[in-house]
Scaffold this motif. Structure first.
Motif, PDB file in Angstrom:
ATOM      1  N   PHE B  82       0.822  -1.218   0.000  1.00 40.10           N
ATOM      2  CA  PHE B  82       0.000   0.000   0.000  1.00 40.10           C
ATOM      3  C   PHE B  82       0.855   1.268   0.000  1.00 40.10           C
ATOM      4  O   PHE B  82       0.454   2.309  -0.504  1.00 40.10           O
ATOM      5  N   PHE B  83       2.038   1.167   0.625  1.00 42.20           N
ATOM      6  CA  PHE B  83       2.828   2.378   0.833  1.00 42.20           C
ATOM      7  C   PHE B  83       4.031   2.503  -0.094  1.00 42.20           C
ATOM      8  O   PHE B  83       4.733   3.513  -0.078  1.00 42.20           O
ATOM      9  N   ARG B  90       4.863  13.012   2.705  1.00 43.98           N
ATOM     10  CA  ARG B  90       3.639  13.796   2.878  1.00 43.98           C
ATOM     11  C   ARG B  90       2.675  13.080   3.839  1.00 43.98           C
ATOM     12  O   ARG B  90       2.123  13.691   4.752  1.00 43.98           O
ATOM     13  N   ILE B  91       2.525  11.791   3.664  1.00 43.54           N
ATOM     14  CA  ILE B  91       1.611  11.043   4.544  1.00 43.54           C
ATOM     15  C   ILE B  91       2.076  11.138   5.998  1.00 43.54           C
ATOM     16  O   ILE B  91       1.273  11.310   6.911  1.00 43.54           O
ATOM     17  N   LEU B  95      -0.068  12.469   9.078  1.00 41.59           N
ATOM     18  CA  LEU B  95      -0.310  11.621  10.252  1.00 41.59           C
ATOM     19  C   LEU B  95       0.076  12.338  11.546  1.00 41.59           C
ATOM     20  O   LEU B  95      -0.643  12.272  12.543  1.00 41.59           O
ATOM     21  N   GLN B  98      -2.543  14.850  12.236  1.00 35.30           N
ATOM     22  CA  GLN B  98      -3.785  14.185  12.637  1.00 35.30           C
ATOM     23  C   GLN B  98      -3.719  13.706  14.096  1.00 35.30           C
ATOM     24  O   GLN B  98      -4.611  13.997  14.893  1.00 35.30           O
ATOM     25  N   TYR B 109      -5.136  19.881  11.122  1.00 38.40           N
ATOM     26  CA  TYR B 109      -5.060  18.823  10.120  1.00 38.40           C
ATOM     27  C   TYR B 109      -5.595  19.373   8.803  1.00 38.40           C
ATOM     28  O   TYR B 109      -6.727  19.837   8.741  1.00 38.40           O
ATOM     29  N   GLY B 111      -5.033  17.549   5.799  1.00 44.04           N
ATOM     30  CA  GLY B 111      -5.055  16.456   4.821  1.00 44.04           C
ATOM     31  C   GLY B 111      -6.468  16.096   4.399  1.00 44.04           C
ATOM     32  O   GLY B 111      -7.442  16.757   4.772  1.00 44.04           O
ATOM     33  N   ALA B 112      -6.547  15.054   3.619  1.00 45.01           N
ATOM     34  CA  ALA B 112      -7.835  14.589   3.094  1.00 45.01           C
ATOM     35  C   ALA B 112      -8.636  13.893   4.190  1.00 45.01           C
ATOM     36  O   ALA B 112      -8.092  13.489   5.214  1.00 45.01           O
ATOM     37  N   HIS B 118      -8.520   6.961   1.417  1.00 42.67           N
ATOM     38  CA  HIS B 118      -8.396   5.509   1.277  1.00 42.67           C
ATOM     39  C   HIS B 118      -9.323   4.900   0.233  1.00 42.67           C
ATOM     40  O   HIS B 118      -9.377   3.683   0.077  1.00 42.67           O
ATOM     41  N   ILE B 123      -8.726  -1.841   1.110  1.00 43.30           N
ATOM     42  CA  ILE B 123      -8.147  -2.220   2.406  1.00 43.30           C
ATOM     43  C   ILE B 123      -9.080  -3.187   3.136  1.00 43.30           C
ATOM     44  O   ILE B 123     -10.280  -2.964   3.223  1.00 43.30           O
TER      45      ILE B 123
HETATM   46  C1  HEM Z   1      -7.057   4.305  11.580  1.00 42.40           C
HETATM   47  C2  HEM Z   1      -6.281   3.972  10.615  1.00 42.40           C
HETATM   48  C3  HEM Z   1      -5.689   4.935   9.602  1.00 42.40           C
HETATM   49  C4  HEM Z   1      -5.432   6.263   9.706  1.00 42.40           C
HETATM   50  C5  HEM Z   1      -5.692   7.146  10.924  1.00 42.40           C
HETATM   51  C6  HEM Z   1      -4.875   6.705   8.450  1.00 42.40           C
HETATM   52  C7  HEM Z   1      -4.470   7.995   8.171  1.00 42.40           C
HETATM   53  C8  HEM Z   1      -4.059   8.441   6.934  1.00 42.40           C
HETATM   54  C9  HEM Z   1      -3.766   9.796   6.593  1.00 42.40           C
HETATM   55  C10 HEM Z   1      -3.828  10.963   7.553  1.00 42.40           C
HETATM   56  C11 HEM Z   1      -3.436   9.838   5.294  1.00 42.40           C
HETATM   57  C12 HEM Z   1      -3.040  11.054   4.487  1.00 42.40           C
HETATM   58  C13 HEM Z   1      -4.289  11.722   3.976  1.00 42.40           C
HETATM   59  C14 HEM Z   1      -3.991  12.703   2.867  1.00 42.40           C
HETATM   60  O1  HEM Z   1      -3.639  12.240   1.773  1.00 42.40           O
HETATM   61  O2  HEM Z   1      -4.115  13.893   3.086  1.00 42.40           O
HETATM   62  C15 HEM Z   1      -3.484   8.488   4.791  1.00 42.40           C
HETATM   63  C16 HEM Z   1      -3.203   8.097   3.525  1.00 42.40           C
HETATM   64  C17 HEM Z   1      -3.017   6.782   3.140  1.00 42.40           C
HETATM   65  N1  HEM Z   1      -3.290   5.666   3.871  1.00 42.40           N
HETATM   66 FE1  HEM Z   1      -4.077   5.661   5.697  1.00 42.40          FE
HETATM   67  N2  HEM Z   1      -4.793   5.627   7.614  1.00 42.40           N
HETATM   68  C18 HEM Z   1      -5.274   4.545   8.280  1.00 42.40           C
HETATM   69  C19 HEM Z   1      -5.377   3.241   7.793  1.00 42.40           C
HETATM   70  C20 HEM Z   1      -4.760   2.837   6.626  1.00 42.40           C
HETATM   71  C21 HEM Z   1      -4.606   1.451   6.242  1.00 42.40           C
HETATM   72  C22 HEM Z   1      -5.115   0.249   7.050  1.00 42.40           C
HETATM   73  C23 HEM Z   1      -3.940   1.444   5.076  1.00 42.40           C
HETATM   74  C24 HEM Z   1      -3.492   0.270   4.259  1.00 42.40           C
HETATM   75  C25 HEM Z   1      -2.968  -0.805   4.804  1.00 42.40           C
HETATM   76  C26 HEM Z   1      -3.681   2.831   4.700  1.00 42.40           C
HETATM   77  C27 HEM Z   1      -3.058   3.247   3.550  1.00 42.40           C
HETATM   78  C28 HEM Z   1      -2.931   4.565   3.154  1.00 42.40           C
HETATM   79  C29 HEM Z   1      -2.371   4.977   1.879  1.00 42.40           C
HETATM   80  C30 HEM Z   1      -1.845   4.061   0.794  1.00 42.40           C
HETATM   81  C31 HEM Z   1      -2.447   6.380   1.863  1.00 42.40           C
HETATM   82  C32 HEM Z   1      -1.997   7.294   0.730  1.00 42.40           C
HETATM   83  C33 HEM Z   1      -3.091   7.501  -0.264  1.00 42.40           C
HETATM   84  C34 HEM Z   1      -2.584   8.384  -1.381  1.00 42.40           C
HETATM   85  O3  HEM Z   1      -1.977   9.402  -1.098  1.00 42.40           O
HETATM   86  O4  HEM Z   1      -2.822   8.014  -2.524  1.00 42.40           O
HETATM   87  N3  HEM Z   1      -4.195   3.632   5.673  1.00 42.40           N
HETATM   88  N4  HEM Z   1      -3.884   7.644   5.820  1.00 42.40           N
END
Ligand code: HEM
Lengths: 300, 166
Positions: B82-83, B90-91, B95, B98, B109, B111-112, B118, B123
């Motif tokens: 995923f990452f 940026r992420i 975070l 957040q 915060y 961000g999106a 997501h 996921i």
């Molecule tokens: C409570 C759980 C989670 C929190 C609080 C969280 C929080 C965040 C935040 C703050 C961002 C950045 C938002 C933005 O782009 O402005 C983000 C992006 C992302 N998260 Fe999560 N996340 C969570 C769970 C997950 C899980 C379980 C996965 C995958 C296993 C995941 C994968 C991603 C990915 C791949 C992005 C980047 C998306 C992009 O920029 O295209 N996240 N998440």
């Protein structure tokens, strides 16, 4: 007698195998490299004496094993309850499908030690009971739904078969087989690091079925309350207490409600140990049956 | 005899009508207000968590934790895919903000929303729990007390509803 021994050997072998399996994975320490085991540590509970996932004395609404919605989880356990005048061994296993349905099987061997001799049954006389369980999660997520008061709720059945029909009938029971029906609600209060469970069980069982089902005093289903409260000390260690209300169907002997205080330790997702101090009250001619409950569970 | 009933019924109808009109106007609200609400849901500030902000080491502490969190996510075969191909720096910044907001720290915060961020990633619950474990590991490494960790996790867990798709 012969089947008994084969059963036992098979179970021991299964436990050993599972032990090796888990030891192997333990070597890999905490590195999560599998696509099973999607649940969080200790959130699957341990094994209840009837084989269901739960506390030690009472089932919880959780589905056993570490599998999530698209996974299958399973585990096997061995439990020993050592009392002043009796001991009980329980071995069993369960399999949980997609965090929705749990099938379990357990065998309880209740050894009367010297009391058996006093009652004319012979020293070490043993009641054997098989318990077949099914549990279905109805709704709720005990762990993740932290913004709602709604608990995870499941219903279950435990079908029990006692092998000493003549004796349980002699003491006043109406049957050597019986079904328990239960509904459980489990909720993790994550911010407080507390887990609570309440179960209501509809049962006719005397001493969980070791003395059969129904009796001369009562022969109807009764609703009994069971509860567990656990406090998470760390990701791997929980302490807590349990209570299990029981019917009182037999004229020959009073039956008491059960209590315990426990500590559970899960060094990895593949193994957990539970140690408890259990107060089982009066059992037939012996009062104050307080002792140690020890359990090991292996699985994925 | 019948008039009072009629009146009550009319008033009730009127109320219902007004309510439904009001409800229909909701989508017409300015989209920035909607966005603000969604982002608030992504970082629910809770003044009760203020005392725990220090236990996370303030903002520098959060930065160090999130740094290790991302290292864990990349090392974890369950979350790596995923990452691997996203802007991790940026992420990490998002975070930190957040978590900082949730713990009532001096941050905003920007961000999106969690649903937006997501969407389409597919996921699963197992992925979600894997990420929680990787976060737990990072917090433990930085000596955040277990019970303080659970305060934060209790705010993040409900986000599963918009993050998990399978
Ligand atoms: C409570 C759980 C989670 C929190 C609080 C969280 C929080 C965040 C935040 C703050 C961002 C950045 C938002 C933005 O782009 O402005 C983000 C992006 C992302 N998260 Fe999560 N996340 C969570 C769970 C997950 C899980 C379980 C996965 C995958 C296993 C995941 C994968 C991603 C990915 C791949 C992005 C980047 C998306 C992009 O920029 O295209 N996240 N998440």
């Amino acid at each position: 007698m012969h089947t008994f021994r084969t059963n036992r050997t098979a179970l021991c072998a299964a436990l050993l195998l599972a032990g090796f399996f888990s030891a192997g994975s333990t070597l890999a320490a905490d590195t999560p490299a599998t696509n099973t085991g999607g649940k969080l540590l200790l959130t699957g509970g341990v094994s209840e004496i009837g084989g269901a996932a739960g506390g030690g004395l009472t089932p919880w609404a959780v589905i056993g094993g570490y599998g999530t919605n698209d996974q299958i989880g399973a585990n096997a356990f061995y439990t020993r309850v050592q009392l002043p005048d009796y001991h009980m061994d329980v071995a069993g296993a369960l399999i949980g499908f997609y965090n929705r349905v749990e099938f379990s099987v357990a065998q309880q061997r209740f050894n009367t030690e010297k009391v058996g001799g006093l009652l004319g049954l012979g020293n070490g006389f043993t009641f054997r009971q098989n318990v077949y369980g099914i549990k279905v999660r109805l709704f709720g997520d005990a762990v993740l739904d932290q913004d709602s008061w709604i608990p995870q709720v499941s219903v279950g059945i435990q079908h029990k078969q006692n092998n000493q029909e003549a004796i349980v009938k002699f003491v006043g029971a109406k049957s050597a087989t019986g079904n328990d029906y239960y509904i459980s609600a489990t909720k993790l209060y994550l911010a407080q690091s507390l887990l609570a469970n309440v179960t209501v069980r509809f049962t006719k069982a005397n001493q969980i079925g070791i003395l059969g089902f129904g009796g001369d005093k009562h022969n109807a289903y009764q609703a009994e309350f069971e509860g567990s409260l656990a406090y998470l000390l760390s990701r791997k260690i929980a302490i807590g207490a349990e209570y299990r209300q029981k019917p009182n169907n037999l004229g020959i002997a009073r039956e008491d409600n059960w209590y315990d205080a426990f500590i559970a330790w899960a060094p990895t997702k593949h193994v957990s140990f539970t140690l408890a101090y259990a107060n089982l009250g009066n059992i037939v001619i012996k009062n104050h049956q307080r002792g140690v409950y020890a359990s090991v569970q292996v699985g994925f | 005899m019948q008039t009072p009933y009629l009146k009550t019924a009319l008033v009730a109808c009127g109320c219902l009508l007004a309510l439904s009109l009001h409800a229909q106007q909701m989508p017409g609200q300015t989209s920035s207000a909607m966005q603000a609400r969604q982002m608030a849901a992504s970082a629910p500030r809770d003044p009760a968590l203020k005392p725990y902000f220090a236990e996370f080491g303030g903002k520098p502490g959060l930065k160090a934790i999130v740094n290790d969190f991302m290292i864990n996510l990349m090392a974890d075969p369950r979350t790596h895919p995923f990452f691997a191909r996203v802007d991790r720096e940026r992420i990490k910044r998002e975070l930190v903000d957040q978590f900082c907001v949730i713990l009532d720290g001096p941050c905003t915060y920007t961000g999106a929303s969690m649903a937006e961020a997501h969407r389409g990633l597919g996921i699963t619950r197992a992925d979600f729990n894997a990420l929680v474990e990787d976060l737990q590991k990072a917090m433990t490494k930085h000596d955040v007390p277990f019970h303080a960790q659970n305060r934060l996790l209790a705010k993040l867990a409900p986000m599963h509803k918009v993050i998990i798709e399978k």
